[in-house]
Design a protein around this motif. Structure first.
Motif, PDB file in Angstrom:
ATOM      1  N   LEU A  34     -23.140  14.165   8.505  1.00 45.77           N
ATOM      2  CA  LEU A  34     -22.732  14.471   7.068  1.00 45.77           C
ATOM      3  C   LEU A  34     -21.777  13.749   6.527  1.00 45.77           C
ATOM      4  CD1 LEU A  34     -22.879  18.489   7.267  1.00 45.77           C
ATOM      5  CD2 LEU A  34     -24.654  17.172   6.452  1.00 45.77           C
ATOM      6  N   ASN A  80     -27.266  17.393  -3.012  1.00 46.85           N
ATOM      7  CA  ASN A  80     -27.812  18.406  -2.496  1.00 46.85           C
ATOM      8  C   ASN A  80     -27.479  18.375  -0.920  1.00 46.85           C
ATOM      9  OD1 ASN A  80     -29.124  19.490  -4.682  1.00 46.85           O
ATOM     10  ND2 ASN A  80     -30.249  17.567  -4.772  1.00 46.85           N
ATOM     11  N   ARG A  88     -26.191  20.341   0.850  1.00 43.35           N
ATOM     12  CA  ARG A  88     -26.295  21.716   1.363  1.00 43.35           C
ATOM     13  C   ARG A  88     -27.920  21.808   1.690  1.00 43.35           C
ATOM     14  NH1 ARG A  88     -23.728  26.393   0.879  1.00 43.35           N
ATOM     15  NH2 ARG A  88     -25.592  27.375   0.462  1.00 43.35           N
ATOM     16  N   GLN A  89     -28.741  21.028   1.238  1.00 38.24           N
ATOM     17  CA  GLN A  89     -30.138  20.951   1.605  1.00 38.24           C
ATOM     18  C   GLN A  89     -30.263  20.607   2.947  1.00 38.24           C
ATOM     19  OE1 GLN A  89     -33.116  19.928  -1.107  1.00 38.24           O
ATOM     20  NE2 GLN A  89     -32.136  21.096  -2.735  1.00 38.24           N
ATOM     21  N   ARG A  90     -29.353  19.546   3.377  1.00 37.00           N
ATOM     22  CA  ARG A  90     -29.710  18.964   4.693  1.00 37.00           C
ATOM     23  C   ARG A  90     -29.169  19.783   5.602  1.00 37.00           C
ATOM     24  NH1 ARG A  90     -31.229  13.444   3.718  1.00 37.00           N
ATOM     25  NH2 ARG A  90     -30.171  12.700   1.630  1.00 37.00           N
ATOM     26  N   LEU A  91     -28.516  20.920   5.535  1.00 40.30           N
ATOM     27  CA  LEU A  91     -28.334  22.032   6.540  1.00 40.30           C
ATOM     28  C   LEU A  91     -29.279  23.431   6.061  1.00 40.30           C
ATOM     29  CD1 LEU A  91     -24.353  22.000   6.166  1.00 40.30           C
ATOM     30  CD2 LEU A  91     -25.847  21.304   8.049  1.00 40.30           C
ATOM     31  N   HIS A 126     -30.073  24.954   3.574  1.00 42.05           N
ATOM     32  CA  HIS A 126     -29.697  25.847   2.152  1.00 42.05           C
ATOM     33  C   HIS A 126     -30.645  25.367   1.020  1.00 42.05           C
ATOM     34  CE1 HIS A 126     -26.760  27.934   4.060  1.00 42.05           C
ATOM     35  NE2 HIS A 126     -26.052  26.670   4.845  1.00 42.05           N
ATOM     36  N   ALA A 149     -29.770  24.655  10.969  1.00 43.22           N
ATOM     37  CA  ALA A 149     -30.341  23.810   9.867  1.00 43.22           C
ATOM     38  C   ALA A 149     -31.752  24.165   9.489  1.00 43.22           C
ATOM     39  CB  ALA A 149     -29.833  22.732   9.451  1.00 43.22           C
ATOM     40  N   ARG A 183     -32.654  28.040   8.951  1.00 39.10           N
ATOM     41  CA  ARG A 183     -32.568  28.367   7.606  1.00 39.10           C
ATOM     42  C   ARG A 183     -33.480  27.847   6.747  1.00 39.10           C
ATOM     43  NH1 ARG A 183     -26.837  27.953   9.051  1.00 39.10           N
ATOM     44  NH2 ARG A 183     -26.994  25.663   8.678  1.00 39.10           N
TER      45      ARG A 183
END
Length: 681
Positions: free
Chosen positions: A30, A46, A48-51, A53, A126, A129
């Motif tokens: 990250l 974005n 958070r999308q890599r995790l 979300h 990740a 989710r």
């Protein structure tokens, strides 16, 4: 870290080690993405999308998830996306990429028509989710994107995975062999559409079963070419354009070393450089300035003058425009030791290609181009200069090469149709008529609902309030915990069910559940599963609406509304009235088998959750805590639970027309050969 991320007993030791390593590397990765975002801001967007979300869109649950890592894969999958849209609505396709340039290429072609998300990094949390929030029915990977944790969790959810346009070089195959213990479980779960026979053979040697391995051809041959392109400005119409596309530093250094002499001998020739990556635009401009060549940078708006020798195209999405107007096309990443980029873009325009020796990314394709006369391989800068002069001086030979390019494209087209035919059994018999758009409602105190507007035009808190449902009729579906209320009128009636606790926990609270986000609540989970099963045409009720109501900081309550099955009673109610006919017992067995063929686990398969209607059609209801799961062992336990339930009721109700031989009749229906083998299992 997501759902059950530490449940390591279900995975192999190599996978456990990989999980630990992926977690350890997640923070540095990250950080690297953030650092790279200095030059390409898209990498910082974005994160958070890599995790995992990603935003939750329940109307897309049950979608087909297509992963195309970057620009090349996005371009390759375009024909397949066009073909998929003939069977699927756009909202039921979701495409993920790893690079911002891939996202830009997707938006450039599709706009907002197809949803884009960034793919999760390959850690347990990740990925869990991401899958929880997307809930796809099929994953399509493009070319060679094989991530062990993705595939492990897809396998754990009985989610079919297809690898399309699969291309595997010898060096990549050796890399997979070095990680054989980690990758061994991956290969049997894949359905593969290989781009060429050599890749198919390498994948077979790695362990992909022959029955799941098919050579369908390269999807890029089917890329649609715009019939008309924009005209060149007057200053360029008199120039001979030599277009070097998708270039890297090694390609550009070769061109800049030979272009002074070529340009001096042919002042009307103009070199058009189109770098592969936007983060290199400034670097390419600096190299041009140091070369001493007269150059202009497109983004600066400077005119191309008669003395201009090089035009730097520092913009995305324009390469096909320049290939269309080129007198000669060069494919980048081939003089630079990158492995080669897509030669089919110029070939689709009837443009033959020059390329360098580094073609491992699509070795078979470049060999075919060379052997067919649609292109020529040059080994170094000196050979490049010789070839450029020869190509631009030989009119008849140039026409022959153009004819060969068009013939090559025509010979290999049709890969999209062949790939689609291979993929269709993975979602059979789902169809778009059963994939309507879900709408969301937000009420007071955090209450939310998902609903199908085709069955229920609007919802409110009253929709899920039994006291507000005048004339509602109680339906006993179990021994106490599964009470439900019939609402609505006639055949269009519905069933409102309030989720209740069972066992010892119910003595403390009969309907409070530990706090969870709406998409993970019991009601929304069952609603989504019913939508998926209905699209599979399984004998289950229609999902109408689902509600999630937070209670304080720690709990929530839940309700669901499903379609009424007219003139139906559960098995216990039927047996209190009369014995069931053999055909009815067999219908019940077939209904259970349909669920099992789709790997649907029913957590409470009992006599109260099996229904028969007046026509003898069998139905299965009440899918609280149920899911789609892999393997076979649980299926016998499901049947054993049902058998115990049927026997138990004999001691509870009277009369009760049950005979032990009825169980054999039910099993006969269950064991009957299914109409079609279950796909992807």
């Amino acid at each position: 870290m997501g759902r059950r991320p530490l449940a390591l007993s279900a995975v192999s030791l190599p996978q456990r080690v990989y999980r630990l390593a992926s977690r350890a590397l997640a923070t540095p990765l990250l950080g690297w993405l953030w650092w790279r975002g200095r030059r390409e801001p898209g990498y910082r967007q974005n994160l958070r999308q890599r995790l995992g979300h990603i935003p939750i869109h329940p109307e897309q649950f049950g979608c087909i998830w297509v992963h195309a890592a970057s620009v090349g894969e996005v371009q390759a999958v375009q024909p397949l996306l066009h073909a998929l849209l003939q069977d699927w609505p756009a909202h039921a396709l979701v495409v993920s990429t790893q690079t911002p340039t891939g996202a830009q290429a997707l938006r450039a072609h599709w706009g907002e028509r197809i949803r884009h998300v960034y793919a999760p990094i390959d850690t347990p949390g990740a990925v869990a989710r991401f899958l929880d929030r997307l809930q796809p029915r099929l994953l399509i990977l493009v070319e060679r994107e094989l991530w062990p944790e993705w595939l492990q969790q897809c396998r754990a959810r009985a989610l079919p995975v297809a690898l399309v346009n699969a291309r595997l070089a010898e060096r990549s195959a050796r890399g997979y062999q070095r990680w054989a213990a980690l990758m061994r479980p991956v290969w049997p779960q894949l359905t593969v559409a290989a781009a060429d026979a050599a890749s198919a053979e390498r994948l077979r040697a790695l362990g992909v079963p022959a029955a799941q391995l098919h050579t369908t051809g390269n999807l890029k041959f089917d890329v649609a070419v715009p019939r008309e392109g924009s005209a060149l400005p007057p200053a360029l119409q008199a120039r001979t354009l030599v277009v070097a596309g998708s270039t890297h530093a090694g390609d550009e250094s070769a061109w800049l070393s030979v272009w002074p002499a070529l340009s001096a001998a042919h002042p009307d020739w103009l070199l058009v450089l189109v770098p592969r990556h936007p983060q290199r635009f400034d670097e390419a401009a600096d190299n041009l300035r140091r070369s001493g060549l007269q150059s202009v940078r497109q983004s600066e708006g400077q005119p191309v003058l008669p003395q201009t020798q090089v035009l730097l195209v520092d913009a995305m999405g324009e390469l096909m425009h320049w290939y269309r107007h080129a007198a000669l096309c060069f494919v980048g990443g081939t003089l630079a030791p990158v492995g080669g980029h897509n030669p089919l873009e110029p070939l689709s325009l009837g443009q033959p290609v020059l390329f360098g020796p580094h073609t491992r990314n699509a070795a078979a394709l470049f060999d075919d181009i060379e052997q067919s006369g649609a292109g020529e391989r040059v080994q170094d800068a000196a050979a490049l200069a010789t070839a450029v002069q020869a190509w631009l001086r030989q009119g008849d030979a140039g026409q022959a090469r153009a004819d060969a390019a068009r013939a090559l494209m025509a010979r290999h087209q049709g890969a999209a149709a062949r790939t689609l035919a291979l993929l269709q059994p993975l979602w059979w018999p789902a169809h778009t008529g059963n994939i309507g758009r879900v709408q969301r409602w937000q009420g007071d105190a955090g209450q939310s609902a998902w609903y199908d507007p085709a069955r229920l035009p609007e919802v409110s808190a009253r929709t899920f309030d039994p006291a507000a449902q005048r004339g509602g009729t109680a339906l006993a579906t179990g021994s106490g915990r599964g009470q439900a209320l019939r609402i609505g009128d006639g055949a269009q009636g519905q069933v409102l069910r309030h989720y209740r606790r069972g066992g010892l926990v119910a003595r403390l609270s009969d309907d409070l559940f530990w706090r969870a986000p709406a998409h993970r609540s019991r009601a929304m989970q069952e609603f989504s599963l019913l939508r998926l099963m209905r699209s599979w045409q399984l004998p289950v009720p229609e999902p109408v609406a689902a509600s999630h109501r937070p209670v304080g900081a720690l709990f929530y309550r839940a309700d669901i509304v499903v379609g009424l099955i007219p003139d139906s009673s559960n098995v216990v109610q039927w047996l209190q009235r009369r014995p069931l006919e053999p055909a009815e017992w067999q219908a019940l067995g077939r209904a259970i088998r349909q669920l099992h063929d789709r790997q649907v686990f029913h957590a409470d398969l009992n006599a109260h959750n099996l229904l028969l209607d007046a026509q003898g059609q069998a139905w299965v209801v009440d899918f609280d805590k149920c899911d789609v799961r892999p393997r076979e062992g649980w299926k016998q336990a499901n049947l054993d639970r049902l058998q115990r339930s049927l026997r138990k009721e004999a001691g509870r109700v009277s009369p009760y027309h049950w005979r032990e031989t009825d169980w054999d009749t039910l099993l006969a229906g269950y064991r009957a050969t299914p109409a079609r083998p279950p796909p992807g299992t």
